[in-house]
Design an enzyme around this catalytic site. Structure first.
Site, short mmCIF file in Angstrom:
data_model
loop_
_atom_site.label_atom_id
_atom_site.label_comp_id
_atom_site.label_asym_id
_atom_site.label_seq_id
_atom_site.Cartn_x
_atom_site.Cartn_y
_atom_site.Cartn_z
N GLY A 46 51.46 36.98 41.74
CA GLY A 46 51.63 36.01 40.67
C GLY A 46 51.50 36.71 39.34
O GLY A 46 51.52 37.94 39.25
N SER A 75 47.69 38.27 39.51
CA SER A 75 47.04 38.80 40.70
C SER A 75 48.07 39.19 41.75
O SER A 75 49.24 38.79 41.69
CB SER A 75 46.09 37.75 41.30
OG SER A 75 46.80 36.59 41.66
N VAL A 111 48.22 39.58 46.13
CA VAL A 111 47.51 39.22 47.36
C VAL A 111 47.99 40.11 48.50
O VAL A 111 49.20 40.28 48.70
CB VAL A 111 47.71 37.74 47.71
CG1 VAL A 111 46.94 37.39 48.99
CG2 VAL A 111 47.25 36.84 46.56
N LYS A 136 42.74 39.16 47.34
CA LYS A 136 43.40 38.99 46.04
C LYS A 136 42.81 39.98 45.04
O LYS A 136 41.59 40.01 44.81
CB LYS A 136 43.22 37.56 45.52
CG LYS A 136 43.71 37.39 44.09
CD LYS A 136 43.50 35.98 43.57
CE LYS A 136 44.49 35.05 44.20
NZ LYS A 136 44.45 33.71 43.54
N ASP A 196 44.21 24.06 37.92
CA ASP A 196 45.60 24.49 38.02
C ASP A 196 46.22 24.01 39.34
O ASP A 196 46.81 24.80 40.09
CB ASP A 196 45.70 26.00 37.90
CG ASP A 196 47.12 26.48 37.57
OD1 ASP A 196 47.91 25.67 37.06
OD2 ASP A 196 47.43 27.66 37.82
#
Length: 380
Positions: free
Chosen positions: A76, A79, A81, A96, A186
């Site tokens: 993202g 971050s 993963v 993460k 979020d």
């Protein structure tokens, strides 16, 4: 026609290689452009399935903390993963790595949030295993969601009933988060994962570094009061949750409650579920639910509704009131159970004020009865 982002920028964003400035540009565009968002999702899926960029990830094969990074699962704006191996407990985890976070308050905040999340034991909240630092890296490990995120799950074309059932359980998970003293901040389809049993899981709770007062939240899902500068509260999570439910059910992110009501009716969403979603979307936070668990009652498929009321410990009271409420209206009235279903329903307007008063302190129990009185007479 809306302009699209540059293909190179989209590719970098999808594999987690964009700079912070590029991520801000991409974030602002993607919340408004379905075409680019779908392209990013496709690039990310290809990346997870072993595209050259995934296979060539320079971190795969390295160790972070005690965890051996094996495969990049996705990325993202802030971050990346990985699927990783825990050699001590001999299990696979999702690890993460949070990027662009300096040593200081934000780093400590992330670790504290992970510690708090690790205390929440709920099947609809992603299980957190560990959090820590390795040199300049900050990491959080969790369970692996075998079925990816909610957007991926939608490719299997689940029914409206299946989605409502999943969201009802997810609302109970959100309630557990709020009871722990946390807010998600979020909620959106990308931050809802699906495990191997098809349970919906809240993820990314407090795991994203905050920037300014709002943090790096997704603007399109912000509650109106937060956009106006008011503090972020649990009621703002309800708004984002309801917006997400509406988007997933209809494919449309509504602009207001009227828009939401229209698209939900077009998809033949049950009336009580629509009322529940619209209440959680109310522009005035004080008019939303006191507890996210109340959302679950309205979303759960109707055949389960009476069980939900019963599980609240008030089924005997509810039955007694409904059966004999007409005796409170005037002497000589027959009990409801002695009348036909049609006759009982026809008396609803006379009985309703009495019932409303009796349930005045148990709104979560009163809502389904008030919305579908005929069903409860039939049930009895």
């Amino acid at each position: 026609m809306r302009d699209h982002l540059d293909d190179d920028l989209l590719s970098l964003y999808a594999v987690g290689a964009a700079t912070p400035a590029e991520c801000l540009v991409a974030d602002g565009h993607l919340v408004q452009c379905d075409d680019c968002r779908e392209l990013v999702a496709e690039l990310a899926r290809g990346n997870r399935e072993g595209s050259p960029s995934s296979l060539g990830d320079p971190l795969c094969g390295l160790t972070i903390g005690r965890y051996l990074l094996e495969e990049r699962l996705g990325a993202g704006a802030h971050s990346v993963v990985y699927r990783a191996h825990d050699p001590i407990l001999e299990r696979k985890v999702a690890l993460k790595l949070v990027r662009e976070i300096d040593d200081g308050p934000l780093r400590k905040q992330l670790i504290r949030a992970a510690q708090a999340m690790a205390q929440i034991d709920h099947r609809n909240v992603l299980a957190i295993y560990d959090a820590g630092e390795d040199g300049n890296e900050v990491f959080v490990t969790s369970a692996i969601a075998e079925n990816g995120d909610l957007r991926t799950f939608l490719e299997s074309k689940p029914s409206v009933k299946r989605l409502l059932s999943g969201f009802a359980e997810l609302a109970e998970g959100l309630s557990a988060v709020h009871r722990s003293g946390l807010t998600h901040r979020d909620i959106k389809p990308d931050n809802i994962l699906v495990d191997g049993d098809a349970n919906f899981l809240l993820a990314d709770i407090g795991h994203t570094p905050q920037v300014g007062a709002l943090g790096s939240v997704t603007p399109a899902y912000l509650a109106p009061e937060v956009r106006d500068g008011r503090p972020f509260a649990a009621s703002a999570d309800q708004y984002a949750f309801a917006l997400t439910v509406c988007e997933v059910l209809t494919g449309v992110r509504p602009k207001n409650t009227d828009d939401a009501a229209r698209v939900l009716r077009n998809k033949r969403v049950p009336t009580l579920a629509i009322k529940t979603i619209l209440r959680a979307l109310d522009p005035e936070p004080e008019k939303r639910f006191d507890d996210a668990a109340d959302i679950a009652i309205g979303l759960r498929p109707r055949w389960k509704s009476w069980h939900v009321v019963a599980s609240g410990g008030a089924v005997l009271s509810a039955i007694t009131i409904i059966l004999f409420a007409t005796t409170m209206i005037g002497a000589g009235s027959q009990p409801v159970c002695a009348r036909s279903v049609d006759a009982a329903v026809s008396q609803w307007q006379a009985v309703r004020p009495v019932l409303a008063e009796r349930f005045s302190t148990r709104e979560s129990l009163w809502t389904p009865i008030d919305a579908h009185p005929g069903q409860f007479f039939v049930t009895l």
